[in-house]
Design a protein around this motif. Structure first.
Motif, PDB file in Angstrom:
ATOM      1  N   LEU A  32       0.818  -1.217   0.000  1.00 25.42           N
ATOM      2  CA  LEU A  32       0.000   0.000   0.000  1.00 25.42           C
ATOM      3  C   LEU A  32       0.850   1.265   0.000  1.00 25.42           C
ATOM      4  N   SER A  33       1.942   1.265   0.774  1.00 20.25           N
ATOM      5  CA  SER A  33       2.774   2.465   0.865  1.00 20.25           C
ATOM      6  C   SER A  33       3.409   2.803  -0.478  1.00 20.25           C
ATOM      7  N   ALA A  34       3.634   1.792  -1.307  1.00 14.64           N
ATOM      8  CA  ALA A  34       4.201   2.036  -2.631  1.00 14.64           C
ATOM      9  C   ALA A  34       3.206   2.727  -3.554  1.00 14.64           C
ATOM     10  N   ILE A  35       1.927   2.677  -3.185  1.00 14.55           N
ATOM     11  CA  ILE A  35       0.887   3.259  -4.034  1.00 14.55           C
ATOM     12  C   ILE A  35       0.325   4.544  -3.444  1.00 14.55           C
ATOM     13  N   ILE A  36      -0.031   4.511  -2.162  1.00 17.25           N
ATOM     14  CA  ILE A  36      -0.700   5.678  -1.555  1.00 17.25           C
ATOM     15  C   ILE A  36       0.204   6.413  -0.578  1.00 17.25           C
ATOM     16  N   ASP A  37       1.472   6.137  -0.558  1.00 19.48           N
ATOM     17  CA  ASP A  37       2.530   6.707   0.267  1.00 19.48           C
ATOM     18  C   ASP A  37       2.523   6.097   1.671  1.00 19.48           C
ATOM     19  N   ASN A  38       3.677   6.145   2.321  1.00 21.77           N
ATOM     20  CA  ASN A  38       3.854   5.444   3.599  1.00 21.77           C
ATOM     21  C   ASN A  38       3.029   6.043   4.738  1.00 21.77           C
ATOM     22  N   LEU A  39       2.837   7.346   4.742  1.00 20.37           N
ATOM     23  CA  LEU A  39       2.044   7.973   5.796  1.00 20.37           C
ATOM     24  C   LEU A  39       0.601   7.499   5.754  1.00 20.37           C
ATOM     25  N   THR A  40      -0.018   7.579   4.589  1.00 13.33           N
ATOM     26  CA  THR A  40      -1.422   7.179   4.453  1.00 13.33           C
ATOM     27  C   THR A  40      -1.599   5.689   4.708  1.00 13.33           C
ATOM     28  N   ALA A  41      -0.649   4.882   4.215  1.00  9.92           N
ATOM     29  CA  ALA A  41      -0.735   3.438   4.441  1.00  9.92           C
ATOM     30  C   ALA A  41      -0.711   3.112   5.927  1.00  9.92           C
ATOM     31  N   THR A  42       0.119   3.818   6.682  1.00  7.22           N
ATOM     32  CA  THR A  42       0.199   3.601   8.132  1.00  7.22           C
ATOM     33  C   THR A  42      -1.116   3.948   8.812  1.00  7.22           C
ATOM     34  N   ILE A  43      -1.702   5.072   8.441  1.00 10.35           N
ATOM     35  CA  ILE A  43      -2.982   5.487   9.029  1.00 10.35           C
ATOM     36  C   ILE A  43      -4.060   4.454   8.727  1.00 10.35           C
ATOM     37  N   VAL A  44      -4.132   4.015   7.473  1.00  9.07           N
ATOM     38  CA  VAL A  44      -5.156   3.047   7.064  1.00  9.07           C
ATOM     39  C   VAL A  44      -5.014   1.743   7.834  1.00  9.07           C
ATOM     40  N   LEU A  45      -3.779   1.212   7.927  1.00  5.45           N
ATOM     41  CA  LEU A  45      -3.588  -0.101   8.545  1.00  5.45           C
ATOM     42  C   LEU A  45      -3.759  -0.063  10.058  1.00  5.45           C
ATOM     43  N   ILE A  46      -3.349   1.028  10.706  1.00  4.05           N
ATOM     44  CA  ILE A  46      -3.565   1.115  12.153  1.00  4.05           C
ATOM     45  C   ILE A  46      -5.059   1.247  12.448  1.00  4.05           C
ATOM     46  N   THR A  47      -5.786   1.966  11.588  1.00  5.27           N
ATOM     47  CA  THR A  47      -7.240   2.053  11.740  1.00  5.27           C
ATOM     48  C   THR A  47      -7.883   0.673  11.619  1.00  5.27           C
ATOM     49  N   ILE A  48      -7.446  -0.113  10.641  1.00  2.40           N
ATOM     50  CA  ILE A  48      -7.952  -1.486  10.488  1.00  2.40           C
ATOM     51  C   ILE A  48      -7.531  -2.344  11.670  1.00  2.40           C
ATOM     52  N   LEU A  49      -6.301  -2.160  12.126  1.00  2.00           N
ATOM     53  CA  LEU A  49      -5.776  -2.935  13.254  1.00  2.00           C
ATOM     54  C   LEU A  49      -6.628  -2.728  14.501  1.00  2.00           C
ATOM     55  N   ARG A  50      -7.104  -1.526  14.708  1.00  2.00           N
ATOM     56  CA  ARG A  50      -7.949  -1.236  15.879  1.00  2.00           C
ATOM     57  C   ARG A  50      -9.250  -2.029  15.853  1.00  2.00           C
ATOM     58  N   LYS A  51      -9.711  -2.375  14.657  1.00  2.00           N
ATOM     59  CA  LYS A  51     -10.937  -3.148  14.532  1.00  2.00           C
ATOM     60  C   LYS A  51     -10.689  -4.640  14.716  1.00  2.00           C
ATOM     61  N   LEU A  52      -9.410  -5.040  14.701  1.00  2.00           N
ATOM     62  CA  LEU A  52      -9.070  -6.460  14.823  1.00  2.00           C
ATOM     63  C   LEU A  52      -8.495  -6.815  16.180  1.00  2.00           C
ATOM     64  N   VAL A  53      -7.669  -5.944  16.744  1.00  2.00           N
ATOM     65  CA  VAL A  53      -6.968  -6.224  18.007  1.00  2.00           C
ATOM     66  C   VAL A  53      -7.378  -5.196  19.047  1.00  2.00           C
ATOM     67  N   SER A  54      -7.927  -5.669  20.140  1.00  2.00           N
ATOM     68  CA  SER A  54      -8.428  -4.751  21.171  1.00  2.00           C
ATOM     69  C   SER A  54      -7.354  -4.344  22.175  1.00  2.00           C
ATOM     70  N   ASP A  55      -6.319  -5.184  22.367  1.00  2.00           N
ATOM     71  CA  ASP A  55      -5.276  -4.897  23.358  1.00  2.00           C
ATOM     72  C   ASP A  55      -4.308  -3.831  22.833  1.00  2.00           C
ATOM     73  N   SER A  56      -4.186  -2.716  23.548  1.00  2.00           N
ATOM     74  CA  SER A  56      -3.363  -1.592  23.098  1.00  2.00           C
ATOM     75  C   SER A  56      -1.876  -1.938  23.077  1.00  2.00           C
ATOM     76  N   GLU A  57      -1.412  -2.726  24.036  1.00  2.00           N
ATOM     77  CA  GLU A  57       0.004  -3.097  24.080  1.00  2.00           C
ATOM     78  C   GLU A  57       0.380  -3.942  22.856  1.00  2.00           C
ATOM     79  N   THR A  58      -0.484  -4.858  22.472  1.00  2.00           N
ATOM     80  CA  THR A  58      -0.228  -5.676  21.283  1.00  2.00           C
ATOM     81  C   THR A  58      -0.226  -4.820  20.027  1.00  2.00           C
ATOM     82  N   ARG A  59      -1.156  -3.869  19.967  1.00  2.00           N
ATOM     83  CA  ARG A  59      -1.224  -2.990  18.789  1.00  2.00           C
ATOM     84  C   ARG A  59       0.040  -2.151  18.640  1.00  2.00           C
ATOM     85  N   MET A  60       0.683  -1.794  19.738  1.00  2.00           N
ATOM     86  CA  MET A  60       1.920  -1.024  19.669  1.00  2.00           C
ATOM     87  C   MET A  60       3.011  -1.808  18.947  1.00  2.00           C
ATOM     88  N   TRP A  61       3.087  -3.095  19.221  1.00  2.00           N
ATOM     89  CA  TRP A  61       4.068  -3.939  18.539  1.00  2.00           C
ATOM     90  C   TRP A  61       3.775  -4.021  17.039  1.00  2.00           C
TER      91      TRP A  61
END
Length: 462
Positions: A144-173
């Motif tokens: 994704l970062s190769a297409i929509i740039d690394n900043l936007t890809a990070t925002i998109v995937l962390i947003t999706i990650l929040r819907k999959l993993v509820s534990d904040s410590e795990t999400r940090m990793w």
């Protein structure tokens, strides 16, 4: 004190202010714009005292600048029609090419998000194993970062990650590894990072050769950290995904695929037509916006809004209008300030002379490696902008290995500190990751990935 020294002092002070923006509580665009204005004002006032000028058209140093026929004693007259005016216009034009390219890309991404297109990606993830999810997130970040740039890809995937993993410590990793993968993915694509876009639009690299020589080092930079991390305790076992929030926008997948395809189309358009990349990006934006308007069935409809003072104003309620209102204008203005300040230093030959001094004391490859390490502390945009003025195109023509190496090191070196890249900074804010937590747990993985990519690059080149 000479005007050259004053301009360098302005740049240093401005950059220090940018580096400590959180301490000053002043957005980084403010010092960037101020140092741009002060730098060019000093250039104008000191015009009579400069003995050299960097001819932007001929890409060479002009010695004895003050004795040239175009030079006149009054700097105001010189700024009207002489070297200063033409040089400023040249640099502003080149900078605007980059900025409008970024505006187009950002708007397409916002239109995709308007239709919840990125939510489509979540439906592809069908696992409850942490290790499997790590690899999925890493690969998605890389692509994704190769297409929509690394900043936007990070925002998109962390947003999706929040819907999959509820534990904040795990999400940090996960977020830490996403930063590494996103920065690695942005380095091999001409549209994946601001710095690679600058090199591509500046005629230093071609899209095809950049992909050819950097994709394998970037893959190594991504795979090595994720492979090591997959054996760490944080990614052992499984996780319980929250329940689905229901069906999303039905047109989301359509807009996602269309938007990504039109962004990928931009390098193809440039290769075929030889027009500047921003022209292709405007074409892609026009196509995506047209489809968005047709889908929304609100093509340029006007909405009346009653203001606080009782007056009535009208504005477009279309997806395109909302997307344009949502793009990150502070980032655009920051890039304007940085690039135009570096242009002032380049016009006086300061960057070129510094580059000649560096080449006299150390090998170019070592300097570029150190520049990549420095990008973890200093923003990689001014570093790359400066490096473009350091190396003579006669000695380092288009697609010389040094330009590809700069693209790799500047794009991936920032992963070693969380403040070293835009992806890291946004992840830091979204998941409340502390500087020292990242330094202890993720930085060494990023360093191993950085070195692995360098090794692969040297094997390929030498």
């Amino acid at each position: 004190m000479s005007f050259e020294i004053l301009i360098v002092v302005v740049f240093i002070l401005g950059y220090v202010a940018i580096a400590i923006e959180h301490t000053l509580k002043v957005d980084k665009l403010v010092p960037a714009l101020l140092m741009m204005a002060f730098a060019w004002a000093l250039v104008a006032f000191g015009l009579d005292s400069f003995t050299t000028w960097f001819d932007s058209t001929e890409h060479s140093m002009v010695e004895g600048f003050k004795n040239l026929p175009l030079h006149v004693e009054n700097h105001h007259e010189a700024s009207k029609g002489g070297w200063l005016d033409s040089t400023l216009l040249h640099h502003f034009g080149k900078t605007c090419e980059i900025l409008f390219f970024l505006v187009g890309a950002m708007t397409i991404v916002e239109i995709i998000d308007h239709f919840d297109g990125f939510g489509t990606i979540k439906s592809f993830i069908k696992t409850n194993k942490k290790k499997t999810l790590l690899w999925i997130m890493g690969v998605l970040a890389f692509v994704l970062s190769a297409i929509i740039d690394n900043l936007t890809a990070t925002i998109v995937l962390i947003t999706i990650l929040r819907k999959l993993v509820s534990d904040s410590e795990t999400r940090m990793w996960y977020a830490g590894l996403i930063i590494i993968a996103a920065n690695a993915g942005g380095a091999w694509s001409p549209i994946g990072d601001v710095t690679t876009t600058m090199l591509w639009m500046g005629g230093k690299v071609s899209a095809v050769k950049l992909v050819e020589f950097i994709i394998l080092p970037s893959i190594a930079c991504m795979i090595v950290p994720i492979f090591i991390a997959s054996f760490m305790p944080a990614f052992k076992g499984g996780f319980d995904a929250p329940e689905s929030e229901g069906e999303g926008n039905k047109m989301g997948p359509t807009m996602l695929y269309l938007g990504l395809a039109m962004i990928i189309f931009v390098p193809i358009f440039k290769t075929v037509t030889h027009l500047p990349p921003y022209v292709g990006m405007m074409l892609s934006l026009g196509v995506v916006a047209l489809v968005a308007e047709m889908i929304s069935n609100r093509q340029f409809s006007l909405t009346s809004v009653t203001n606080d003072d009782g007056t009535v104003s009208h504005h477009h309620s279309s997806p395109t209008f909302k997307a344009l209102a949502s793009i990150e204008m502070p980032s655009i203005l920051f890039f304007l300030g940085i690039l135009m300040t570096v242009a002032a230093l380049e016009s006086l030959g300061l960057i070129f002379n510094f580059g000649q001094s560096v080449q006299a004391v150390m090998p170019n490859d070592i300097f570029v490696i150190l520049m990549g390490v420095g990008s973890a502390i200093i923003d990689n945009v001014p570093l790359v902008a400066a490096s473009m003025g350091m190396f003579d195109m006669a000695s380092f023509p288009m697609d010389n290995h040094i330009w590809h190496f700069i693209a790799y090191t500047a794009g991936t070196g920032g992963s070693m500190l969380i403040i070293g890249s835009a992806a890291g900074v946004v992840a830091m804010g979204m998941e409340k990751i502390s500087f020292f937590w990242y330094l202890k747990n993720i930085a060494w993985l990023a360093l191993l990935g950085y070195v692995s990519g360098i090794v692969v690059f040297f094997i390929m080149h030498y």
